[in-house]
Write a protein that holds these residues in place. Sequence first.
Motif, short mmCIF file in Angstrom:
data_model
loop_
_atom_site.label_atom_id
_atom_site.label_comp_id
_atom_site.label_asym_id
_atom_site.label_seq_id
_atom_site.Cartn_x
_atom_site.Cartn_y
_atom_site.Cartn_z
N THR A 1 -5.74 -0.29 -21.05
CA THR A 1 -5.45 -1.69 -20.76
C THR A 1 -4.35 -2.22 -21.67
O THR A 1 -4.41 -2.06 -22.89
CB THR A 1 -6.73 -2.54 -20.93
N GLU A 2 -3.36 -2.81 -21.03
CA GLU A 2 -2.22 -3.43 -21.71
C GLU A 2 -1.37 -2.45 -22.51
O GLU A 2 -0.63 -2.85 -23.40
CB GLU A 2 -2.69 -4.59 -22.60
N ASP B 1 -1.39 7.89 -6.28
CA ASP B 1 -1.44 7.92 -4.82
C ASP B 1 -2.71 7.23 -4.32
O ASP B 1 -3.76 7.31 -4.93
CB ASP B 1 -1.43 9.36 -4.31
N ASN B 2 -2.59 6.59 -3.19
CA ASN B 2 -3.73 6.00 -2.49
C ASN B 2 -4.51 4.98 -3.30
O ASN B 2 -5.73 4.89 -3.18
CB ASN B 2 -4.68 7.11 -2.00
N VAL B 3 -3.82 4.22 -4.14
CA VAL B 3 -4.48 3.16 -4.89
C VAL B 3 -4.53 1.92 -3.98
O VAL B 3 -3.49 1.45 -3.51
CB VAL B 3 -3.72 2.82 -6.19
N PRO B 4 -5.72 1.42 -3.73
CA PRO B 4 -5.82 0.23 -2.88
C PRO B 4 -5.10 -0.96 -3.51
O PRO B 4 -5.04 -1.08 -4.73
CB PRO B 4 -7.33 -0.04 -2.82
N GLU B 5 -4.57 -1.82 -2.67
CA GLU B 5 -3.86 -3.00 -3.17
C GLU B 5 -4.75 -3.88 -4.04
O GLU B 5 -4.30 -4.51 -4.98
CB GLU B 5 -3.31 -3.83 -2.01
N VAL C 1 -12.93 -1.81 -11.95
CA VAL C 1 -14.12 -1.09 -11.45
C VAL C 1 -13.69 0.09 -10.59
O VAL C 1 -14.26 1.18 -10.69
CB VAL C 1 -15.06 -2.04 -10.67
N TRP C 2 -12.68 -0.09 -9.76
CA TRP C 2 -12.18 1.00 -8.92
C TRP C 2 -11.66 2.13 -9.80
O TRP C 2 -11.99 3.30 -9.59
CB TRP C 2 -11.07 0.50 -7.98
N TYR C 3 -10.85 1.78 -10.80
CA TYR C 3 -10.30 2.80 -11.70
C TYR C 3 -11.40 3.50 -12.49
O TYR C 3 -11.37 4.73 -12.66
CB TYR C 3 -9.27 2.18 -12.65
#
Length: 102
Positions: free
Chosen positions: A10-11, A47-51, A56-58
């Motif tokens: 982060t950052e 690749d394929n990272v949702p907008e 939480v996704w990461y």
Amino acid sequence: MTIFISHPITELSNEEINKIRSEAIKEIDNIIGEDNIYTIIDQRFLDNVPEDADYVWYLAEDLKILDKADAVYFAKGYKKSKGCLLEYSYCNIYGKKIINKY
């Protein structure tokens, strides 16, 4: 042996992240030995990272990869990262091998 490196992101710039990872690899060499064969798992998601991807996704993607690793290395500063602390807890709960502690 496959090794997952847990480190803050982060950052941090890509340059800072690359520096942390390079230092971690040097330390892994010292722990495991340069002559032993191991692979560092690349956990960068390009690749394929949702907008609408959020932390939480990461984190979920990291845990999927971490679970497949033979061992986990926690880079200096991991205790200041909520994501790294969750990865550390995951390792302890599921018995994942940790090759160092700070």
